[in-house]
Write a protein that holds these residues in place. Structure first.
Motif, PDB file in Angstrom:
ATOM      1  N   LEU A 193      -6.231  -5.019   4.996  1.00 37.79           N
ATOM      2  CA  LEU A 193      -6.266  -3.572   5.187  1.00 37.79           C
ATOM      3  C   LEU A 193      -5.919  -2.866   3.871  1.00 37.79           C
ATOM      4  CD1 LEU A 193      -6.434  -1.041   7.018  1.00 37.79           C
ATOM      5  CD2 LEU A 193      -4.007  -1.394   7.561  1.00 37.79           C
ATOM      6  N   VAL A 194      -4.917  -3.359   3.164  1.00 34.81           N
ATOM      7  CA  VAL A 194      -4.547  -2.800   1.864  1.00 34.81           C
ATOM      8  C   VAL A 194      -5.723  -2.899   0.890  1.00 34.81           C
ATOM      9  CG1 VAL A 194      -3.079  -3.159  -0.168  1.00 34.81           C
ATOM     10  CG2 VAL A 194      -2.072  -3.191   2.126  1.00 34.81           C
ATOM     11  N   GLU A 195      -6.365  -4.053   0.856  1.00 33.13           N
ATOM     12  CA  GLU A 195      -7.507  -4.259  -0.033  1.00 33.13           C
ATOM     13  C   GLU A 195      -8.646  -3.303   0.310  1.00 33.13           C
ATOM     14  OE1 GLU A 195      -9.015  -5.466  -3.238  1.00 33.13           O
ATOM     15  OE2 GLU A 195      -7.386  -6.783  -2.594  1.00 33.13           O
ATOM     16  N   ILE A 198       2.755  -1.852   3.637  1.00 38.49           N
ATOM     17  CA  ILE A 198       1.479  -1.209   3.302  1.00 38.49           C
ATOM     18  C   ILE A 198       1.682  -0.108   2.266  1.00 38.49           C
ATOM     19  CG2 ILE A 198      -0.422   0.191   4.177  1.00 38.49           C
ATOM     20  CD1 ILE A 198      -0.181  -1.308   6.831  1.00 38.49           C
ATOM     21  N   GLY A 199       2.540   0.850   2.581  1.00 37.04           N
ATOM     22  CA  GLY A 199       2.714   2.006   1.709  1.00 37.04           C
ATOM     23  C   GLY A 199       3.253   1.641   0.339  1.00 37.04           C
ATOM     24  N   LEU A 212      -9.883  10.064   4.499  1.00 34.86           N
ATOM     25  CA  LEU A 212     -10.162   8.702   4.954  1.00 34.86           C
ATOM     26  C   LEU A 212      -9.012   8.271   5.856  1.00 34.86           C
ATOM     27  CD1 LEU A 212     -11.388   5.752   4.787  1.00 34.86           C
ATOM     28  CD2 LEU A 212      -9.948   5.463   2.753  1.00 34.86           C
ATOM     29  N   LEU A 213      -9.358   7.735   7.022  1.00 36.47           N
ATOM     30  CA  LEU A 213      -8.376   7.136   7.923  1.00 36.47           C
ATOM     31  C   LEU A 213      -8.684   5.648   8.019  1.00 36.47           C
ATOM     32  CD1 LEU A 213      -8.670  10.222   8.806  1.00 36.47           C
ATOM     33  CD2 LEU A 213      -7.712   9.500  10.992  1.00 36.47           C
ATOM     34  N   ALA A 214      -7.660   4.811   7.918  1.00 35.74           N
ATOM     35  CA  ALA A 214      -7.864   3.355   7.966  1.00 35.74           C
ATOM     36  C   ALA A 214      -6.799   2.737   8.869  1.00 35.74           C
ATOM     37  CB  ALA A 214      -7.792   2.754   6.568  1.00 35.74           C
ATOM     38  N   PHE A 215      -7.263   1.899   9.799  1.00 41.26           N
ATOM     39  CA  PHE A 215      -6.372   1.317  10.794  1.00 41.26           C
ATOM     40  C   PHE A 215      -6.569  -0.196  10.877  1.00 41.26           C
ATOM     41  CE2 PHE A 215      -7.466   5.586  12.071  1.00 41.26           C
ATOM     42  CZ  PHE A 215      -6.282   6.142  12.512  1.00 41.26           C
TER      43      PHE A 215
END
Length: 281
Positions: free
Chosen positions: A98-100, A128-129, A238-241
Motif C-alpha cells: 500500500l505504501v509503494e 504507514i504515515g 487521492l484516497l488509498a485503502f
C-alpha cells in the motif's frame, strides 16, 4: 548448544505447538543482529550464553502463541524497525505494498506539487504515515487513531525514526473534520475483518480487537470514511485503502455509491489477491 541446534529444537517445539516453525530462525537472526553476530557464519559455533537465554525465553512465549513482533518488541516495515506492543497491530508485508502504491500514485498525480498534505487514518504504530514521510520529503503527514495507547507507540516511532509526522486522536475522519483540516492524499488501513470471522489464536489473543474488526461485513469503517471524505479532501485528491482479499467487489461497489464520478480501481498484491483500492477525483 550451537546456534544451529537451538534453532532445530525451537522449530520442532513451535511445529508441535502449531505456531509457525519459520519464526524460530527469524528470531535467532534478530537476536544475533542485535549483537553484531553473523548467524550464517557462526551457525555451527557454540551459542552466546546471553542469546541462548533470551532465545529460549522467547521460544517459550511463542509456543503460547505470542507473535514474534511482540516478543522482540519491534517489527521491520519498509526497511525501518517499528516499535510494536499489544496496543498496536503488527505491520504486515501487504501493507508495504500500500505504501509503494501511494508513492507511485503520488509521482503520477502530483508531479508539480512542492508540498502534499497526507492523512494517515487509523495509524496504529504509525507504520504507514511515518514511512511515507521518510520516503517522500514533500509529504506533510498528519496521522490519527482512536486509541491514545496506539498514538503513544506511533509518537515513539516518529521520534525514534526521525520523521516529522503530526498526530491527532479521534475516530476515523472526525478529528480532521473538527479541526477543519484538508488533504491531497488520504491513506487508510482500517479494521476490516468481519465480526464473526474465525481468526488464528495468535492474532485474536494478542492483537488489539479495536484494530481488527470492521463490523458485521467488515466495511463499517470504509463507510465512515466515505461519508465524510468530502469534508476533508481537496479537489483532486487521492484516497488509498488496504482491504481484505475477498472485499474487492463489495468495496468498489460501495465506493461507487459515494463517488460516482471518481476513478475507482482495485489493486492486487504480490500474491495476486485483491488487496488495495484507490479512489481518484
Amino acid at each position: 548448544m550451537t546456534y544451529h541446534s537451538l534453532i532445530v529444537e525451537a522449530k520442532d517445539r513451535l511445529f508441535k505447538a502449531n505456531q509457525g516453525e519459520q519464526a524460530a530462525q527469524l528470531l535467532m537472526v534478530e537476536l544475533c543482529r542485535q549483537k553484531n553476530i553473523n548467524l550464517y557464519v557462526s551457525m555451527n559455533e557454540e551459542c552466546d550464553l546471553e542469546i541462548e537465554k533470551d532465545y529460549l525465553k522467547a521460544v517459550d512465549e511463542m509456543e503460547q502463541g505470542k507473535p514474534l513482533g511482540y516478543v522482540l518488541g519491534y517489527e521491520w516495515f519498509f526497511g525501518y524497525d517499528f516499535i510494536v506492543n499489544e496496543n498496536v497491530l503488527i505491520p504486515r508485508p501487504e501493507t508495504e505494498e500500500l505504501v509503494e502504491l501511494v508513492l507511485q500514485k503520488f509521482d503520477d498525480k502530483f508531479p508539480e506539487f512542492e508540498h502534499v498534505t497526507l492523512f494517515d487514518v487509523a495509524t496504529g504504530s504509525g507504520a504507514i504515515g511515518i514511512t511515507l514521510a521518510l520516503e517522500e520529503p514533500k509529504f506533510d503527514v498528519i496521522a490519527s487513531d482512536i486509541s491514545k495507547d496506539a498514538l503513544n507507540v506511533a509518537i515513539e516511532n516518529n521520534k525514534k525514526l526521525g520523521a516529522h509526522v503530526n498526530f491527532i486522536c479521534g475516530s476515523m475522519l472526525d478529528p480532521f473534520v473538527e479541526r477543519d483540516l484538508h488533504c491531497d492524499i488520504l491513506v487508510c488501513n482500517p479494521p476490516y475483518i468481519p465480526q464473526d470471522e474465525q481468526m488464528e489464536h495468535s492474532v485474536v489473543d494478542y492483537e488489539p480487537h479495536v484494530a481488527l474488526f470492521g463490523g458485521e461485513d467488515g466495511l463499517k469503517f470504509y463507510r465512515d470514511v466515505f461519508e465524510k471524505a468530502h469534508l476533508v479532501c481537496n479537489e483532486h485528491a487521492l484516497l488509498a485503502f488496504e482491504m481484505g482479499y475477498q472485499q474487492g467487489a463489495a468495496l468498489s461497489q460501495l465506493a461507487r455509491q459515494y463517488f460516482p464520478e471518481a476513478t475507482i480501481e482495485v489493486h492486487k498484491d504480490m500474491s495476486q489477491k485483491d488487496r488495495m483500492l484507490t479512489i481518484e477525483f
